[in-house]
Design an enzyme around this catalytic site. Structure first.
Site, short mmCIF file in Angstrom:
data_model
loop_
_atom_site.label_atom_id
_atom_site.label_comp_id
_atom_site.label_asym_id
_atom_site.label_seq_id
_atom_site.Cartn_x
_atom_site.Cartn_y
_atom_site.Cartn_z
N GLU A 176 31.00 43.70 22.12
CA GLU A 176 31.77 42.46 22.25
C GLU A 176 31.06 41.28 21.58
OE1 GLU A 176 29.39 43.03 26.15
OE2 GLU A 176 30.33 44.23 24.57
N CYS A 281 17.26 50.22 15.26
CA CYS A 281 16.64 51.28 16.05
C CYS A 281 15.64 52.08 15.23
CB CYS A 281 17.70 52.21 16.63
SG CYS A 281 18.58 53.19 15.40
#
Length: 499
Positions: A176, A281
């Site tokens: 979001e 990541c």
């Protein structure tokens, strides 16, 4: 104030839950849009539309599905700048980095054009007298993906492209924090020829996530995010009988051997440690030089490079090295961990705490930081910082450096910089980490190999993209058929082995 939508059954649909999340411009700190947070009922509407559309798509010739992917690639290239600008505006990435985000997803779509080849089954004739056996790969039905803020184009493309190429419908729950690009991708998929209802974008928070986990129609879930949430989704999804793959956090080490090209190693660490403000990541967050002399030489090379880094908004040009982090909360967490490193005795060689960008004082910018003499008991070593902070842990030997990476609970990626082929080969063979670079700082595999970590960086048996994606998004059905060569009298009442 711009109010974003969901994308359900081929149309932009306003949220009806009454709940919204703020979408910031990370460079200015201003709220630029409101993102609707779906209710359980809204998620169920999307699933119902996907369930209705999927059977016809699943029965469509794989080659025709691949043609949609071919057209989609053309459209991604056509709208590359438009997509990258929207991505940079919400995430904060530099414009070239945003284009790279889209490009690495596009490459997986290109791989999915080969779906007809990947979906071929196996066949054995004359497995027994008049008996043939064959297998087929069939779609799961309705699948879902929950994707992170740091790659709002790449990770959704890694998930929904192979899922759709296999004949499934797909429910995408993007972050979001930066939801515009996923909505744009859904529009482009339908422009490419994907029938309505097969790719739904449902914005939301934990309410939507739990609705996905407990929906009986959804057969599989992909997730990329933090390890605690990965563990929650994996455990809950598996208990509901779903096929689940979850990718969590990382703490990626780069071993620097005494024989390494130190300029090459330093350049690699700059890009891998500070690119995208460290919000990757696969970022290298721990440098492990072997020996004090190696460490001193490495630090000497790193400091002037770090001090020259250009930090700014994506609008400042393509020579900006990295932009802001995604939210004020992320900035606060990063600076809190930096302070903990100081308090716990690490040496802060480059201090970016006072970084301030004129005209963007309210933006979420974090200056670059470099720590030396970090030890494994410190918070900055144990936790994923997800910011422009590089920690140096000095190792006395190759074995000690290897043990550092192997002992950490995360196992996403790692690298070694050396000119010694024997050391590189030993490292690649022994390390208990899923993706390994040899003189490559960010070893993200290309689309036709698979992406996945080990240990607490990944949960599930199959990796993302490459051949594993076609295994994950299909079920194998095996058929044993017998066509008698003549009329047979009587029945057989015992099971006979194959002759």
């Amino acid at each position: 104030m711009l109010e974003l939508t969901h994308y359900i059954n081929g149309a932009h649909v306003k949220g009806t839950s009454g709940r919204f999340s703020d979408v910031f411009n990370p460079a200015t700190g201003e709220v630029q849009a409101k993102c609707p947070l779906a209710s359980v009922e809204e998620l169920e509407q999307a699933v119902a539309a996907a369930q209705a559309a999927q059977p016809k798509w699943g029965a469509t010739n794989p080659q025709r599905r691949a043609r949609v992917m071919m057209k989609f690639v053309d459209l991604l290239n056509r709208d590359m700048d438009k997509l990258a600008e929207a991505l940079s505006r919400e995430h904060g990435k530099t414009f070239p980095d945003a284009k790279g985000d889209i490009q690495r997803g596009l490459e997986v779509v290109e791989y999915c054009i080969g779906a007809p080849q990947m979906l071929k089954g196996e066949f054995t004739d004359s497995a027994g007298p008049g008996i043939d056996m064959y297998s087929m790969r069939q779609p799961l039905g309705v699948t879902a993906g929950i994707t992170p803020f740091n790659f709002p184009a790449m990770i959704p493309l890694w998930m929904f492209a192979p899922a759709l190429a296999c004949g499934n419908a797909f429910i995408l729950k993007p972050s979001e924090r930066d939801p515009s690009v996923p909505l744009m991708l859904a529009e482009l998929m339908e422009e490419a020829g994907l029938p309505k209802g097969l790719l739904q974008v449902v914005n939301g928070d934990k309410v939507a996530v739990d609705a996905i986990l407990h929906n009986d129609v959804i057969q599989s879930i992909g997730f990329v995010g933090s390890t605690p949430i990965a563990e929650y989704i994996y455990g809950t999804g598996c208990s509901q009988g779903k096929r689940v793959q979850c990718f969590g956090g990382a703490k990626n080490h780069m071993i620097v051997m005494p024989d390494a090209d130190m300029d090459q190693a330093a350049d690699a660490l700059i890009g891998a440690g500070y690119g995208a403000a460290g919000e990757r990541c696969m970022a290298i967050s721990v440098a492990v030089p072997v020996g004090d002399e190696t460490a001193d030489r490495l630090i000497e090379k790193l400091v002037p490079r770090i001090e020259k880094l250009k930090v700014g908004p994506y609008t400042a040009g393509d020579d900006v090295d990295y932009g802001p982090v995604v939210t004020a909360a992320a900035k606060e967490k990063i600076l809190g961990l930096v302070q903990s490193g100081i308090d716990q005795g690490a040496e802060l060689v480059v201090d970016g705490r006072d970084f301030n960008l004129q005209g963007y004082e309210d933006g979420f910018f974090v200056g670059p930081h470099l720590f030396d003499r970090v030890t494994p008991d410190m918070d900055i070593y144990q936790q994923e910082i997800f910011g422009p902070v590089l920690s140096t842990v000095r190792a006395g030997s190759y074995e000690e450096a290897l043990k550092l990476a192997m002992d950490h609970e995360m196992g996403n990626g790692t690298a070694i910089f050396t000119r010694d082929g024997d050391a590189a080969r030993d490292f690649a063979n022994r390390i208990n980490i899923g993706m390994v670079g040899i003189n490559v700082p960010i070893p993200v595999p290309l689309a036709y190999h698979t992406f996945g970590g080990w240990k607490k960086s990944a949960f599930g048996d199959l990796n993302q993209h490459g051949p594993d994606a076609f295994k994950f998004y299909t079920r194998t059905k095996t058929i044993t058929s017998r066509w008698p060569s003549g009329i047979k009298d009587g029945g057989e009442f015992n099971f006979k082995p194959m002759e």
